[in-house]
Design a protein around this motif. Structure first.
Motif, PDB file in Angstrom:
ATOM      1  N   ASP A   1      84.565 -71.494 -77.274  1.00  0.00           N
ATOM      2  CA  ASP A   1      85.650 -72.371 -77.677  1.00  0.00           C
ATOM      3  C   ASP A   1      86.612 -71.489 -78.551  1.00  0.00           C
ATOM      4  O   ASP A   1      86.712 -70.390 -78.479  1.00  0.00           O
ATOM      5  N   ASP A   2      87.708 -72.022 -79.332  1.00  0.00           N
ATOM      6  CA  ASP A   2      88.645 -71.522 -79.790  1.00  0.00           C
ATOM      7  C   ASP A   2      88.177 -70.915 -81.039  1.00  0.00           C
ATOM      8  O   ASP A   2      87.073 -70.881 -81.540  1.00  0.00           O
ATOM      9  N   THR A   3      88.987 -69.622 -81.388  1.00  0.00           N
ATOM     10  CA  THR A   3      88.592 -68.697 -82.593  1.00  0.00           C
ATOM     11  C   THR A   3      88.520 -69.599 -83.760  1.00  0.00           C
ATOM     12  O   THR A   3      89.388 -70.246 -83.835  1.00  0.00           O
ATOM     13  N   LEU A   4      87.654 -69.577 -84.672  1.00  0.00           N
ATOM     14  CA  LEU A   4      87.459 -70.482 -85.999  1.00  0.00           C
ATOM     15  C   LEU A   4      86.886 -69.345 -87.035  1.00  0.00           C
ATOM     16  O   LEU A   4      86.190 -68.708 -86.912  1.00  0.00           O
ATOM     17  N   ASP A   5      87.448 -69.343 -88.173  1.00  0.00           N
ATOM     18  CA  ASP A   5      87.331 -68.790 -89.246  1.00  0.00           C
ATOM     19  C   ASP A   5      86.667 -69.950 -90.208  1.00  0.00           C
ATOM     20  O   ASP A   5      87.277 -70.988 -90.541  1.00  0.00           O
ATOM     21  N   ILE A   6      85.596 -69.667 -90.982  1.00  0.00           N
ATOM     22  CA  ILE A   6      85.040 -70.676 -91.832  1.00  0.00           C
ATOM     23  C   ILE A   6      84.107 -69.900 -92.719  1.00  0.00           C
ATOM     24  O   ILE A   6      83.542 -69.127 -92.277  1.00  0.00           O
ATOM     25  N   GLY A   7      84.032 -70.460 -94.122  1.00  0.00           N
ATOM     26  CA  GLY A   7      83.035 -69.843 -95.250  1.00  0.00           C
ATOM     27  C   GLY A   7      82.133 -70.660 -95.643  1.00  0.00           C
ATOM     28  O   GLY A   7      82.128 -71.802 -95.669  1.00  0.00           O
ATOM     29  N   PHE A   8      81.019 -69.747 -95.982  1.00  0.00           N
ATOM     30  CA  PHE A   8      79.837 -70.408 -96.460  1.00  0.00           C
ATOM     31  C   PHE A   8      79.345 -69.802 -97.658  1.00  0.00           C
ATOM     32  O   PHE A   8      79.517 -68.508 -97.684  1.00  0.00           O
ATOM     33  N   ASN A   9      78.538 -70.521 -98.500  1.00  0.00           N
ATOM     34  CA  ASN A   9      77.622 -69.950 -99.360  1.00  0.00           C
ATOM     35  C   ASN A   9      76.601 -68.954 -98.839  1.00  0.00           C
ATOM     36  O   ASN A   9      75.525 -69.584 -98.070  1.00  0.00           O
ATOM     37  N   SER A  10      76.290 -67.825 -99.159  1.00  0.00           N
ATOM     38  CA  SER A  10      75.613 -66.962 -98.197  1.00  0.00           C
ATOM     39  C   SER A  10      74.059 -67.214 -98.647  1.00  0.00           C
ATOM     40  O   SER A  10      73.392 -67.155 -97.679  1.00  0.00           O
ATOM     41  N   ARG A  11      74.012 -67.724 -99.848  1.00  0.00           N
ATOM     42  CA  ARG A  11      72.313 -67.994-100.226  1.00  0.00           C
ATOM     43  C   ARG A  11      71.898 -69.509 -99.522  1.00  0.00           C
ATOM     44  O   ARG A  11      70.816 -69.562 -99.054  1.00  0.00           O
TER      45      ARG A  11
ATOM     46  N   SER B   1      78.955 -59.757-102.121  1.00  0.00           N
ATOM     47  CA  SER B   1      79.761 -60.824-102.589  1.00  0.00           C
ATOM     48  C   SER B   1      79.239 -60.704-104.179  1.00  0.00           C
ATOM     49  O   SER B   1      78.530 -60.215-104.541  1.00  0.00           O
ATOM     50  N   SER B   2      80.374 -61.621-104.661  1.00  0.00           N
ATOM     51  CA  SER B   2      80.193 -61.786-106.184  1.00  0.00           C
ATOM     52  C   SER B   2      78.991 -62.834-106.623  1.00  0.00           C
ATOM     53  O   SER B   2      78.593 -63.511-105.534  1.00  0.00           O
ATOM     54  N   GLU B   3      78.502 -62.588-108.007  1.00  0.00           N
ATOM     55  CA  GLU B   3      77.320 -63.257-107.987  1.00  0.00           C
ATOM     56  C   GLU B   3      77.651 -64.738-108.144  1.00  0.00           C
ATOM     57  O   GLU B   3      76.853 -65.773-108.058  1.00  0.00           O
TER      58      GLU B   3
END
Length: 382
Positions: free
Chosen positions: A328-338, A290-292
């Motif tokens: 449950d239903d398929t879900l895509d979600i994004g988070f800050n890895s830190r 991932s990018s800094e």
């Protein structure tokens, strides 16, 4: 003033008090530690005008008195003396020099008068109670990472301590948030905390609390007013005397903590259970790409599996799959890895529980079977 004290006790107390002293000070007296010899003990005190720490050590007092001496200098000197040494501190008649003697070592330090030293402890405290040091450390350790560093929203630059009724029981709760994530932890409210004002303890004070809780069996006496908090750390051997030990006094943040209950999701009905350690190591691995700046990691969950993926146009892509409990239903979600790793490091059980709603709504995270601590994380676009 002339006093003799054991090196080990003196260096330990100096280590406690000198940390609040800033290395660079425009006000000379704030670079110093106040030392006062009287009644068979040597009392040390240091302050930066926002925090004050004091502690007493047993000493052989030949001539009572008080003065101030450069905090970091005397700490470095005593720290470098041999183990088991006796340290003699004596002021000269000119009132401008402190002599430090130990064995064949001699030092002479410039001093400033005691009368110049500020006192932060003035005022009365409206509420007082005691709680186990282990409880206080637990509250701080599980929430401090979410404290905001954004100075414009100064009221988020600390931990909000208050009491709240949960299911008929009074709880002592700590909350911190930076607007992207929220951490909440609570313990049974100690006797005497009823009706206490909600207070925001500053970030620097929180850091000192973490360092001063050295004995988990100790007890902490907490005293509160509208503008200050005073914590007295009594050793386990002196649990019945909470007036003994290290005393930390701090100003509170003068502001109103936001109504955090509004951001804690109540209707998240999609439940994901994942092995906490496996999840953390997988996030750590894929986030290498991932990018800094963004640190974004995408979670795709469905059919009993979780796929963590990262795509960085400048360096490449990565993905890893984990077996999870999710129906449950398929879900895509994004988070800050830190942020994910920070929260995962606070979880205590083997299984982490994620309560999800959709890709644009906050997610609730907690330990399996435990609600004494919970975390809220805002999603990112990925």
């Amino acid at each position: 003033m002339r006093v003799t004290v054991e090196r080990a006790q003196l260096v330990k107390s100096l280590a406690h008090v000198h940390r609040v002293v800033e290395r660079r000070n425009t006000i000379p007296i704030l670079s110093n530690v106040l030392i006062r010899a009287e009644g068979g003990e040597l009392k040390l005190k240091a302050t930066d005008l926002d925090i004050e720490i004091s502690e007493s050590v047993p000493a052989m007092v030949e001539e009572p008195g008080a003065t101030t001496v450069p905090a970091h200098m005397i700490h470095d000197i005593v720290r470098k003396l041999p183990d088991g040494a006796q340290v003699e501190l004596a002021t000269r008649p000119d009132g401008a020099t402190l002599d430090i003697r130990s064995g064949r070592s001699k030092f002479a330090l410039q001093i400033l008068p005691e009368s110049d030293f500020p006192d932060l402890t003035a005022g009365t405290f409206s509420h007082s109670f005691t709680l186990p040091a282990a409880d206080l450390k637990r509250l701080v350790d599980r929430t401090w990472f979410a404290i905001s560093t954004e100075e414009t929203r100064y009221y988020l630059n600390g931990i909000f301590f208050h009491t709240v009724e949960v299911g008929g029981d009074l709880r002592f709760r700590a909350v911190a948030t930076d607007g992207h994530r929220l951490a909440q932890a609570e313990v049974v409210a100690p006797h005497g905390s009823e009706g206490m004002p909600g207070v925001i303890v500053p970030r620097k004070t929180v850091g000192e609390i973490q360092k001063l809780v050295e004995d988990p069996g100790a007890v902490v006496r907490v005293e509160l007013s509208d503008s200050k908090i005073r914590l007295t750390f009594a050793p386990a051997a002196e649990r019945d005397d909470a007036s003994a030990g290290i005393v930390l006094t701090s100003k509170l943040i003068d502001g109103t903590f936001p109504d955090y209950g509004r951001v804690i999701p109540q209707g998240n009905d999609k439940e994901l259970k994942v092995d906490c350690r496996d999840f953390a190591t997988a996030v750590d691995r894929v986030s290498t790409i991932s990018s800094e700046r963004g640190r974004a990691v995408k979670l795709t969950v469905g059919d009993g599996r979780l796929i963590l993926s990262v795509t960085n146009p400048d360096s490449g892509s990565a993905s890893e799959e984990l077996a999870v409990e999710y129906d449950d239903d398929t879900l895509d979600i994004g988070f800050n890895s830190r942020y994910l790793l920070d929260i995962a490091s606070q979880l205590e059980t083997e299984t982490a529980v994620f309560r999800l709603a959709d890709s644009g709504s906050p997610t609730l995270i907690h330990d399996l079977g435990q609600t004494n601590a919970l975390y809220v994380l805002m999603p990112m676009r990925v």
